[in-house]
Motif scaffolding. Sequence first.
Motif, short mmCIF file in Angstrom:
data_model
loop_
_atom_site.label_atom_id
_atom_site.label_comp_id
_atom_site.label_asym_id
_atom_site.label_seq_id
_atom_site.Cartn_x
_atom_site.Cartn_y
_atom_site.Cartn_z
N LYS A 67 -29.10 25.55 -13.43
CA LYS A 67 -28.73 24.41 -12.57
C LYS A 67 -29.66 23.22 -12.82
N VAL A 68 -30.97 23.52 -12.80
CA VAL A 68 -31.95 22.45 -12.94
C VAL A 68 -31.75 21.73 -14.28
N ALA A 69 -31.50 22.52 -15.34
CA ALA A 69 -31.28 21.93 -16.67
C ALA A 69 -30.02 21.06 -16.65
N GLY A 70 -28.97 21.55 -15.99
CA GLY A 70 -27.72 20.79 -15.93
C GLY A 70 -27.90 19.47 -15.19
N TRP A 71 -28.62 19.53 -14.08
CA TRP A 71 -28.85 18.30 -13.32
C TRP A 71 -29.72 17.32 -14.11
N GLY B 260 -29.38 16.78 -17.15
CA GLY B 260 -28.59 16.19 -18.23
C GLY B 260 -28.40 17.06 -19.46
N PHE B 261 -28.93 18.30 -19.43
CA PHE B 261 -28.67 19.22 -20.54
C PHE B 261 -27.32 19.90 -20.30
N LEU B 262 -26.85 20.63 -21.32
CA LEU B 262 -25.59 21.36 -21.17
C LEU B 262 -25.90 22.86 -21.11
N PRO B 263 -25.90 23.44 -19.90
CA PRO B 263 -26.26 24.86 -19.79
C PRO B 263 -25.09 25.76 -20.17
N LEU B 264 -25.30 26.63 -21.17
CA LEU B 264 -24.28 27.60 -21.58
C LEU B 264 -24.77 28.97 -21.15
N VAL B 265 -24.02 29.60 -20.25
CA VAL B 265 -24.45 30.90 -19.72
C VAL B 265 -23.57 32.01 -20.29
N PHE B 266 -24.18 32.91 -21.06
CA PHE B 266 -23.46 34.07 -21.59
C PHE B 266 -23.82 35.26 -20.70
N SER B 267 -22.88 35.63 -19.84
CA SER B 267 -23.15 36.69 -18.88
C SER B 267 -22.44 37.95 -19.36
N LEU B 268 -23.19 38.91 -19.91
CA LEU B 268 -22.57 40.06 -20.55
C LEU B 268 -22.30 41.19 -19.57
N GLU B 269 -22.78 41.00 -18.33
CA GLU B 269 -22.61 42.07 -17.36
C GLU B 269 -21.86 41.60 -16.11
N MET B 270 -22.26 40.43 -15.62
CA MET B 270 -21.71 39.97 -14.34
C MET B 270 -20.52 39.04 -14.59
N PRO B 271 -19.38 39.25 -13.91
CA PRO B 271 -18.23 38.37 -14.14
C PRO B 271 -18.48 36.95 -13.59
N GLU B 272 -17.74 36.00 -14.15
CA GLU B 272 -17.90 34.59 -13.77
C GLU B 272 -17.82 34.39 -12.26
N ARG B 273 -16.87 35.06 -11.61
CA ARG B 273 -16.66 34.84 -10.17
C ARG B 273 -17.92 35.13 -9.36
#
Length: 420
Positions: free
Chosen positions: A194-198, A200-213
Amino acid sequence: MSHPEKVFLGSLMKEQYLIKDTVIQPEHLESTRHQELMRRMVEFNRAGKSIDLVHLTTLPNLESYGGMSYLSELLSYAEVEKFDQTEQLILEQWKEREKRNILTLASLNDWEIERVIAQLDKINQLKMEDHTSITQALANIYEAPWEDLFTFKNVTSGIKKLDEMTGGFQDGEVTIIAARPSMGKTDVMLHFAKVAGWAGFLPLVFSLEMPERLLTTRLIASTGGFNRIKMRDPKRMLNQSQKNKWSDVLSDLDETQMQIFDGAGQTVAEMRAKTRKLMHQYPYKKPIIFIDYLTLIHTSEFYGGNTHLQVTEISKSLKTMAKDFHCPVVCLAQLNRSVESRANKRPMMSDIRESGSVEQDADVILFLFRESYYDKETDNHSLEIIVSKNRNGPVGTIRVKYNEHTGGIEDQKETSLPST
């Protein structure tokens, strides 16, 4: 697209970087000539040779691939901007062929229906499209406070704030965040994202265990300061002032432009392909890559089940990815159970599973520890971030305020403690 395989191979010849990033394996191609050609390209690339037209003409059995004229024809098919669609198409066609093969085998050998379904499922799980942007994720959940119950599994975890000791996340560097379960790894990661996104960076989250929801509800809970349990049924459980705050929280999160990929068992090559695609979509933003978590990343080979070799491959490819994309990579890691049997349960380097290569390749290693998790009587309710490796600065312990009900992280007044 009448000749996707030609477009694919031509694009590889035209833009060499694509071979590192493609999710297509030679066996996904239909034509045996194309399969062989791609195998040669992969070999050339591994040997550090270029795979352009000039170099490929040095192939010893050039004629068996159709000679110079066929290679020139392939190059004329190159359409780099359509590369992702082409990959998708080749994968779809391969799936169709595989399904037909399975059904033929099944009828010849009289398989049980369960076995047929299991085999077909395996093929279907191979997907490129597991991507949800935060905008889409929030749109999906926007009506939640006014909708009836969704079912969520309750997962408790914790998070932390980045600080001066490391100088923040550096381009080309790999940060490992390691902890036992329930210490707050995912919350720490989401906080960083979140902090990175705010910023101005583009945070790409690869979540291999937890679903997006589940990630989305966690983001909302920690940002809005809502008890996570309330997110199970926002309509019934959020109070009026929380409902009034809801759309502000969502629009704040939307500004992070976070991108979530929740496919299980992704390889680093797949993550690279998705990162490359997003970098074309957001040319003015620098990506920062988050991966949850290390040992769930699939390797290109099985290595006979040898975890040490698998982890070595993963940790090398994470470092290469950070360097090639010139961006920070943050990867979570589980710790061994050995921590639990010690009197002092603060983690150490040797607690990282197969720690050798990780310790060597990572630029920064952070351990998370909450005393209150082990000692219910203690007054210390902070989350300790133990900086145990720091290529560009000091090591030591930082304490932050962590709210285990919301997953929220805040700085504490005292910034750091000497190393213990």
